[in-house]
Design a protein around this motif. Sequence first.
Motif, PDB file in Angstrom:
ATOM      1  N   HIS A   5      38.041  52.582  67.383  1.00  0.00           N
ATOM      2  CA  HIS A   5      39.041  53.258  66.553  1.00  0.00           C
ATOM      3  C   HIS A   5      38.761  53.072  65.062  1.00  0.00           C
ATOM      4  N   LYS A   8      35.992  55.265  63.996  1.00  0.00           N
ATOM      5  CA  LYS A   8      36.465  56.653  64.039  1.00  0.00           C
ATOM      6  C   LYS A   8      37.255  56.986  62.774  1.00  0.00           C
ATOM      7  N   ALA A 118      30.096  61.335  65.066  1.00  0.00           N
ATOM      8  CA  ALA A 118      31.274  60.947  65.847  1.00  0.00           C
ATOM      9  C   ALA A 118      31.215  61.523  67.257  1.00  0.00           C
ATOM     10  N   SER A 122      30.815  59.294  70.983  1.00  0.00           N
ATOM     11  CA  SER A 122      31.935  59.371  71.917  1.00  0.00           C
ATOM     12  C   SER A 122      31.447  59.638  73.334  1.00  0.00           C
ATOM     13  N   GLU A 126      36.174  61.858  76.029  1.00  0.00           N
ATOM     14  CA  GLU A 126      37.025  61.686  74.844  1.00  0.00           C
ATOM     15  C   GLU A 126      36.516  62.458  73.638  1.00  0.00           C
ATOM     16  N   ARG A 127      35.465  63.282  73.823  1.00  0.00           N
ATOM     17  CA  ARG A 127      34.845  63.948  72.679  1.00  0.00           C
ATOM     18  C   ARG A 127      35.822  64.848  71.941  1.00  0.00           C
ATOM     19  N   THR A 130      38.178  62.753  69.869  1.00  0.00           N
ATOM     20  CA  THR A 130      37.473  62.183  68.718  1.00  0.00           C
ATOM     21  C   THR A 130      37.286  63.223  67.628  1.00  0.00           C
ATOM     22  N   THR A 133      40.495  63.795  65.823  1.00  0.00           N
ATOM     23  CA  THR A 133      40.823  62.752  64.857  1.00  0.00           C
ATOM     24  C   THR A 133      39.985  62.876  63.589  1.00  0.00           C
TER      25      THR A 133
END
Length: 419
Positions: A5, A8, A118, A122, A126-127, A130, A133
């Motif tokens: 996190h 990210k 990023a 990932s 969860e791509r 991500t 975000t």
Amino acid sequence: MGLAHGRKMLLAMVCSAAVATIYVAQPVLPRIGQDVGVPESDLGWIVAAGQFGYLVGLAVLVPLGDMVDRRRLIGGQLLLAAVGLLVTAVAPGLWLLLIGLATTGLFAAVVQTAVAFAADLSTPAERGRTLGTVTSGVIVGILGARVLAGIVAGVWGWRSVYVTLMLLLVVLSIVVLKLLPADHRSDPRSYGDVLASLGRLFREPLFLSRGLIAFFLFASFGTLWSGLALPLEAEPWHLSTGEIGMFGIAGLVGAWGAARAGRWADAGRADLATGAALLLLALSWIASGQAMWSLWLVVVGVIVLDFSVQAAHVSNQSLLTAAFSDQTSSAIGGYMIFYSLGSVLGATATTSMFSTFGWTGSAVLGAGFALCGLLVWALSRGTVTGTPHDVAVHGSLLTGAGSRGGGARARSRARQRGA
């Protein structure tokens, strides 16, 4: 294991600060024009200078992310963008100002290197979240830049805005080099091979349709944000630079749209979300077009527009990074070329339209761009179906055919993430 996190959020901060350097001029355009002697009809070129530089960076710098350590690439480009900001801040006339803005835009393309990094860090599951975000950071940068510019310029002048951003980029460069993981690359391709693979992407139906959607999407976005200061500064409102910048707060809801779109993408609804967002974008101009009569309707239009743009944008990026997982930097960079061209068109066309037809003409222009994007989406239905996994499998076949060893590289990278 996926992307931690903290890292990210750091990549989101990089995106936020870098993209702010391109858009920070918009709420202070009248002041810059008065200072360097640019007529109202030509103010759009001040924004376009950064966008032109950004366009070049997308084509020649972002693909480097498929070859070299992206941690060092991000850190170095942040420093070079800071140099461009310094030139802009001290520019005594128009030409040096444009050179500084173009240089800043060139290295601000680091945003897309960060997005691709990023995505690669990932897990496939969860791509989308991500990307949502990290792209939220882009939204905060684009719209927060307007608030920052309005407040800082109102106290210390427009040049102080660029000095502030310069210092921020220098700090972020140091933090990136210390905290992001090393990105050792084993791709045997030369820079020429990487550029050639980028060129081949323009023959892929999925890539081309998403790119055209981005072109019209951000032409509509640029029409609003490059031109909105003009009617708000004029009669009957006569708003100050700081007051105009506060409209960026309403647009921050787009950050929520980006995060939500990431979840939709992970659930396999990215294409449907894109179509719905484009329809909302066109409708938002009904409210935004009332800038000469109601500020509250402008706020509603800004909220809907920014939510729509970011929902469609994240959905497009999710589809492309899944389909072209062995060349994410090239895919994102190529896609963003369409974005940059659309932004330039919106920035230059809206000021010219306003000087001739007023804000109503600019609103019709923005809605027309949105409807063109919706038409492209409707005509391209069927280029992507299924879940993100299905898209990824389809993409590995495409890139494997277009780039020697592409499928093997993608499978190898997937095994490394799984380990």
